[in-house]
Design a protein around this motif. Structure first.
Motif, short mmCIF file in Angstrom:
data_model
loop_
_atom_site.label_atom_id
_atom_site.label_comp_id
_atom_site.label_asym_id
_atom_site.label_seq_id
_atom_site.Cartn_x
_atom_site.Cartn_y
_atom_site.Cartn_z
N GLU A 161 8.00 -3.83 14.37
CA GLU A 161 9.14 -4.74 14.17
C GLU A 161 10.40 -3.93 13.92
N GLU A 162 10.23 -2.76 13.32
CA GLU A 162 11.38 -1.96 12.89
C GLU A 162 11.97 -1.08 13.99
N HIS A 168 5.21 -8.29 9.92
CA HIS A 168 5.02 -6.92 10.41
C HIS A 168 4.49 -6.05 9.28
N GLU A 180 9.83 -12.79 6.31
CA GLU A 180 10.70 -11.62 6.04
C GLU A 180 11.39 -11.88 4.70
N ASP A 215 9.77 -5.48 2.25
CA ASP A 215 9.97 -5.63 3.70
C ASP A 215 8.80 -5.03 4.46
N MET A 216 7.82 -5.85 4.88
CA MET A 216 7.62 -7.20 4.44
C MET A 216 6.16 -7.46 4.12
ZN LIG Z 1 11.21 -6.64 7.95
#
Ligand SMILES: [Zn+2]
Length: 431
Positions: free
Chosen positions: A178-179, A111, A202, A144-145
């Motif tokens: 993704e978050e 991501h 990740e 991240d990431m």
């Molecule tokens: Zn992540």
């Protein structure tokens, strides 16, 4: 090496590992290019365009994969979005196809969205101006990431530099959200063919065994505004919100009791976290507050569904509404963002065995099995596609915090492990 991997000629192995070393500077420069984009929710377009450029530089032909809520709405993994899927926010994917398929196909996904920086004034250097100090790169997303995204790119580049390429389909993708929803990954998974396995770099050199699910909710309290001099005749939405928060604290304690734990979390005292991430409310220091809104994230144990958690939250809010201290208030709950189930990743699956073997070869160390208190996009492949999936990536600290950093030496290790994984999983042929 693991049975899960094809044997690779020792000369080719050496050439691949040397190529990773030779790419160290390009790896750091690639990561810096990515970290420089403030790819916060809704603002991912420039970073996605950067990814198109990076895939093209590897000789791949990137293409866009839009998130189409109309198509995904009924999918059990779909989460209600927070912002519209405007033009420029499409995920970017690229597929390498071999001349002749010898091994198994693989997805390397990452991501590019990042979480907010927190209080920017607390950072030693600005969060979107990547800064290298003492072998670390600092910046929001450095660990991240974007570190993992860069490592995946460099693993493919290393094979090429060694005169090789994967002898099976290698899918690569840079996804959004993704978050907060995972809808980017879901759209990509639905659009591309099913791979034999998915690895998401990740952060963390560990063997992923489980991850929790997550539900996002907002509770809005409406009170009764009056002049503070008649405070007792009004109802403060802010003070009522504190009562709501007490109820969620009690729920958190309950859900962490041993009988609610999946065996993967047996030795873990606090796998389920309830977080109040945002609070807004009130209008004026001398007015009793009319309205207050709590934004929260509630963890979900694998085996206990996010739909059940949603029902729990609704029941909890209905319960609080009956508390005599809440008399005269109005309580609303809404769900947007994560509606995600937890997942289990068996240590025995081929991709887990394979990445463990590659990590051991590169570092001499054994990956430690870890059940995470957070979630990743790997769940989609496990839950909805019956595809082996895992996460493995670079080491760093302060992700989601202040002065996030990634250890650059660990990116080199991870890139080596990923390059060996691609070679052994997919097989290799001359480039
Ligand atoms: Zn992540």
């Amino acid at each position: 090496m693991s049975d899960a991997l094809l044997p690779i000629d020792p000369g080719a192995r050496r050439a691949i590992l040397q190529a990773v070393e030779g790419l160290a500077e390009r790896s750091t420069a690639t990561l810096a290019r990515l970290v420089a984009h403030p790819s916060l929710l809704g603002d991912e377009a420039s970073c996605l365009a950067e990814m198109e450029g990076l895939y093209s530089e590897l000789g791949l032909s990137p293409f866009r994969v839009a998130v189409d809520p109309a198509k995904l709405d009924n999918h059990p993994g779909f989460s209600p979005p927070l912002v519209p899927y405007a033009p420029g926010r499409e995920n970017v994917a690229a597929i390498h196809r071999p001349r002749e398929t010898k091994g198994r196909s693989l997805m390397l996904q990452g991501h590019i969205d990042v979480v907010p920086v927190g209080a920017a004034d607390l950072w030693t250097t600005p969060p979107f101006e990547p800064s290298v100090r003492d072998g670390r790169m600092y910046g929001r997303g450095a660990c991240d990431m974007k570190s993992g995204v860069a490592a995946a790119l460099m693993a493919f580049a290393a094979l090429k530099a060694a005169g090789l390429q994967p002898a099976a389909e290698l899918q690569m993708a840079a996804v959004i959200e993704e978050e907060c929803t995972g809808n980017g990954a879901l759209a990509v998974m639905q659009a591309l063919g099913k791979p034999d396995a998915c690895l998401i770099p990740e952060p963390g050199q560990r063997l992923l065994t489980a991850e929790v699910g997550v539900v996002w909710a907002w509770v809005t309290v409406t009170g009764k505004p009056v002049h503070v001099s008649h405070k007792l005749s009004g109802i403060s939405a802010i003070e009522a919100a504190f009562i709501v928060s007490e109820a969620f604290r009690a729920y958190e304690a309950r859900m962490n009791e041993p009988q609610h734990r999946h065996p993967a979390y047996a030795g873990d005292n606090h796998p389920i976290n309830v977080n109040f991430g945002t609070i807004e409310g009130g209008e004026w220091n001398s007015s009793v507050a009319t309205r207050a809104r709590l934004g929260m994230r509630v963890g979900v144990m694998p085996g206990y569904s996010c739909r059940q958690t949603k029902a729990d939250i609704e029941a909890l809010v209905a319960d609080v509404a009956r508390d005599p201290r809440m008399a005269g208030t109005d309580l609303r709950v809404e769900f947007r963002g994560f509606m995600a189930d937890g997942a289990i990743f068996p240590e025995t699956q081929g991709i887990s065995q394979a990445i463990s073997a590659c990590h051991r070869e590169v570092t001499g160390e054994t990956l430690r099995p870890t059940a995470m208190h957070a979630l990743t996009d790997a769940r989609f492949y496990r839950l909805y596609q019956d595809t082996e999936a895992t996460c493995y990536g670079a080491e760093g600290e302060n992700i989601h915090g202040i002065d996030e950093w990634v250890d650059l030496a660990s990116i080199t290790e991870v890139t080596k492990a990923l390059a060996l994984l691609v070679a052994g999983w997919c097989g290799v042929e001359a480039a």
